[in-house]
Design an enzyme around this catalytic site. Structure first.
Site, PDB file in Angstrom:
ATOM      1  N   ASP A   1       0.875  -1.424   0.071  1.00 25.30           N
ATOM      2  CA  ASP A   1       0.348  -0.007   0.093  1.00 25.30           C
ATOM      3  C   ASP A   1       0.857   1.386   0.348  1.00 25.30           C
ATOM      4  OD1 ASP A   1      -2.222  -1.578   0.083  1.00 25.30           O
ATOM      5  OD2 ASP A   1      -2.506  -1.612   2.071  1.00 25.30           O
TER       6      ASP A   1
ATOM      7  N   TYR B   1       6.048  -8.582   8.600  1.00 30.19           N
ATOM      8  CA  TYR B   1       5.822  -7.405   8.755  1.00 30.19           C
ATOM      9  C   TYR B   1       5.977  -6.683  10.515  1.00 30.19           C
ATOM     10  CZ  TYR B   1       3.583  -7.266   4.465  1.00 30.19           C
ATOM     11  OH  TYR B   1       2.489  -8.034   3.102  1.00 30.19           O
TER      12      TYR B   1
ATOM     13  N   ASP C   1      -6.774   2.422   7.583  1.00 32.82           N
ATOM     14  CA  ASP C   1      -5.183   3.154   8.105  1.00 32.82           C
ATOM     15  C   ASP C   1      -5.513   4.333   7.816  1.00 32.82           C
ATOM     16  OD1 ASP C   1      -5.528   3.660   5.458  1.00 32.82           O
ATOM     17  OD2 ASP C   1      -4.687   2.116   4.912  1.00 32.82           O
TER      18      ASP C   1
ATOM     19  N   ARG D   1      -4.140  -4.743   7.006  1.00 28.80           N
ATOM     20  CA  ARG D   1      -5.466  -3.396   7.524  1.00 28.80           C
ATOM     21  C   ARG D   1      -6.028  -4.575   8.195  1.00 28.80           C
ATOM     22  NH1 ARG D   1      -6.924   0.331   3.086  1.00 28.80           N
ATOM     23  NH2 ARG D   1      -5.640  -1.650   1.403  1.00 28.80           N
TER      24      ARG D   1
END
Length: 247
Positions: free
Chosen positions: A54, A82, A96, A188
């Site tokens: 993203d 991550y 987000d 997310r």
């Protein structure tokens, strides 16, 4: 990876190169591909990436050039790691920071014990819906385009695997985490569901991809360093060709 490391590399972009890039904040994955493709001109080479990040995420983006683009699906299928930060006590439509907070919740009922425990239900094989503001295509159009028009879409559950979901720091409203997950996992959505599980709210404020398969962020090039390196190589080749023509 330092700029000096670039000087120690010999590239063959036509035959195929796998490039590890540290994607900058607010760049799309396609921005990075376009920047590198333009830097490789006048060579007309295929350049593609193995796994979208993203725009608000940073970290490891794998690029393939030339004949190696045929193996993109193989690299993309590898698991990912991550690290990131979520904000508890609030939600946003995009899950987000792309959109503004639309609902707030009190933090007084949250304990560290409950926060640590909330990771367990989202570890292992799980189901999740993609965010409405995502790059998933429905009838040939990306969901985020429809979402920005205010259109509601029926989202489909997808099965993903999350071998590791670890809470690494709690400093409310911030909570840091580390996740190892399968291809197609939406962090997310995971964060949003995490907030709901706590009967609260949560949205993603920071995300960095640190690993993809056997490739690590610490070995990645900065985009600016690689672009500068390619520019210098082009100019050196042009100067050499000019000298040859004069002779």
């Amino acid at each position: 990876m330092s700029a000096q490391k670039l000087l120690e590399r010999t590239f063959n972009f036509a035959e195929g190169e796998l490039l590890l890039i540290n994607k900058p904040y607010k760049w799309t994955s396609f921005d990075v591909v376009g920047k590198i493709r333009n830097s490789l001109k006048p060579l007309k080479l295929k350049v593609g990436h193995a796994g979208t990040l993203d725009p608000l995420a940073t970290g490891l983006l794998i690029l393939c050039t030339g004949k190696l683009t045929k193996q993109i699906d193989t690299f993309q299928a590898e698991d990912k790691e991550y690290t990131g930060t979520m904000i508890l006590g609030a939600t946003t439509p995009s899950f987000d920071m792309e959109t503004v907070v639309d609902q707030e919740y009190p933090l007084t009922n949250l304990t560290e014990e409950a926060i640590y425990a909330a990771a367990a239900p989202f570890t292992g094989d799980i189901q999740q819906y993609p965010p409405a503001h995502s790059a998933v295509k429905v009838n040939g159009e990306r969901l985020y385009v429809k979402a920005r028009r205010g259109e509601e879409q029926e989202l489909r559950l997808r099965f993903v695997s999350v071998p590791v979901f670890e809470i690494t720091r709690i400093a409310l409203p911030e909570v840091d985490f580390r996740i190892v997950c399968s291809k197609g996992t939406y962090i997310r959505s995971l964060v949003s569901d995490f907030g709901k599980h706590l009967e609260n709210g949560a949205y993603l404020s920071k995300l960095t991809r640190t690993r993809s398969g056997n490739f690590f962020l610490e070995d990645a090039f900065e985009v600016t360093d690689l672009v500068e390196y390619l520019k210098n190589k082009r100019e050196a080749a042009a100067a050499e060709q000019a000298d040859t023509n004069i002779q």
